[in-house]
Design an enzyme around this catalytic site. Structure first.
Site, PDB file in Angstrom:
ATOM      1  CG  HIS A  35      51.024  -4.049  63.455  1.00  0.00           C
ATOM      2  ND1 HIS A  35      51.643  -2.976  64.043  1.00  0.00           N
ATOM      3  CD2 HIS A  35      50.355  -4.694  64.457  1.00  0.00           C
ATOM      4  CE1 HIS A  35      51.353  -2.962  65.352  1.00  0.00           C
ATOM      5  NE2 HIS A  35      50.580  -3.985  65.620  1.00  0.00           N
ATOM      6  CG  HIS A  65      50.560  -7.651  69.516  1.00  0.00           C
ATOM      7  ND1 HIS A  65      51.421  -7.681  68.451  1.00  0.00           N
ATOM      8  CD2 HIS A  65      49.814  -6.520  69.356  1.00  0.00           C
ATOM      9  CE1 HIS A  65      51.214  -6.610  67.694  1.00  0.00           C
ATOM     10  NE2 HIS A  65      50.241  -5.889  68.208  1.00  0.00           N
ATOM     11  CG  ASP A  66      47.058  -6.665  67.505  1.00  0.00           C
ATOM     12  OD1 ASP A  66      46.667  -6.283  68.625  1.00  0.00           O
ATOM     13  OD2 ASP A  66      47.742  -5.960  66.747  1.00  0.00           O
ATOM     14  CD  GLU A  69      42.619  -5.474  70.917  1.00  0.00           C
ATOM     15  OE1 GLU A  69      43.013  -5.571  72.091  1.00  0.00           O
ATOM     16  OE2 GLU A  69      42.853  -4.490  70.197  1.00  0.00           O
ATOM     17  CG  ASP A  70      42.728  -7.095  65.976  1.00  0.00           C
ATOM     18  OD1 ASP A  70      42.001  -6.480  66.774  1.00  0.00           O
ATOM     19  OD2 ASP A  70      43.823  -6.661  65.579  1.00  0.00           O
ATOM     20  CG  ASP A 126      50.999  -2.550  69.430  1.00  0.00           C
ATOM     21  OD1 ASP A 126      50.987  -2.806  68.216  1.00  0.00           O
ATOM     22  OD2 ASP A 126      49.972  -2.303  70.089  1.00  0.00           O
TER      23      ASP A 126
HETATM   24 NI    NI Z   1      49.359  -4.127  67.437  1.00  0.00          NI
END
Ligand code: NI
Length: 182
Positions: A35, A65-66, A69-70, A126
């Protein structure tokens, strides 16, 4: 530093972070880095088709980018490794989970809009990447909602990157084929 070098450093950092939580591309057995590299690829295409594009910021923000968040990655960790501009970009692309779920996307979009256009480009890239064939377990309502969200992202961020906005618009149209009219 060359963008190529920045890319290599960022993709290694992000891959290790997402591997540590065994994160896969949703609905597949593919490692999450697929991804991330797809988002970075879209940003590189945007760079080739956009004047005055800061490719260093764009690709680092795309690959990272994640992470906040993740994974267990913190803002300070991104800042120490990649600098304040990249950390601010990743933070804007991170949902604020203390808000009600239905407010999180719009809140992030409003924070993205205060960032350089390269960050807008990452968000467009995204959703472009995520508008492939939906996972087989998604029902019609979920697909409709996902398509409607993509339209909001496009409406909010289109002026940030014309090349990616055109591409997202096309994919939103195309996504109709996965949705039945009931
Ligand atoms: Ni993403």
């Amino acid at each position: 530093m060359l963008p190529q070098t920045l890319y290599q450093t960022a993709i290694k950092f992000a891959t290790l972070k997402h591997v540590a939580i065994n994160q896969k591309v949703p609905g597949t057995d593919l490692p999450y880095v697929v991804h991330l590299s797809n988002v970075a690829m879209e940003v590189l295409m945007a760079n080739a088709n956009t004047e005055n594009f800061n490719v260093a910021l764009g690709i680092q923000a795309a690959l990272l980018h994640d992470t906040i968040e993740d994974t267990d990655t913190t803002f300070s960790e991104v800042e120490e490794n990649f600098g304040l501009d990249v950390a601010n970009a990743v933070m804007a692309l991170t949902k604020n989970e203390s808000l009600p779920k239905e407010e999180q996307m719009m809140d992030s979009l409003q924070r993205i809009k205060k960032m350089p256009h390269e960050v807008w480009a990452v968000k467009l890239a995204d959703r472009i990447t995520n508008l492939q064939a939906p996972p087989s377990h998604w029902d019609n309502a979920k697909k409709k909602k996902y398509r409607a969200e993509a339209q909001i992202i496009l409406d909010e961020l289109a002026s940030g990157n014309v090349f990616l906005a055109d591409r997202l618009q096309m994919l939103i149209e195309d996504y109709r084929k996965y949705i039945s009219n009931d």
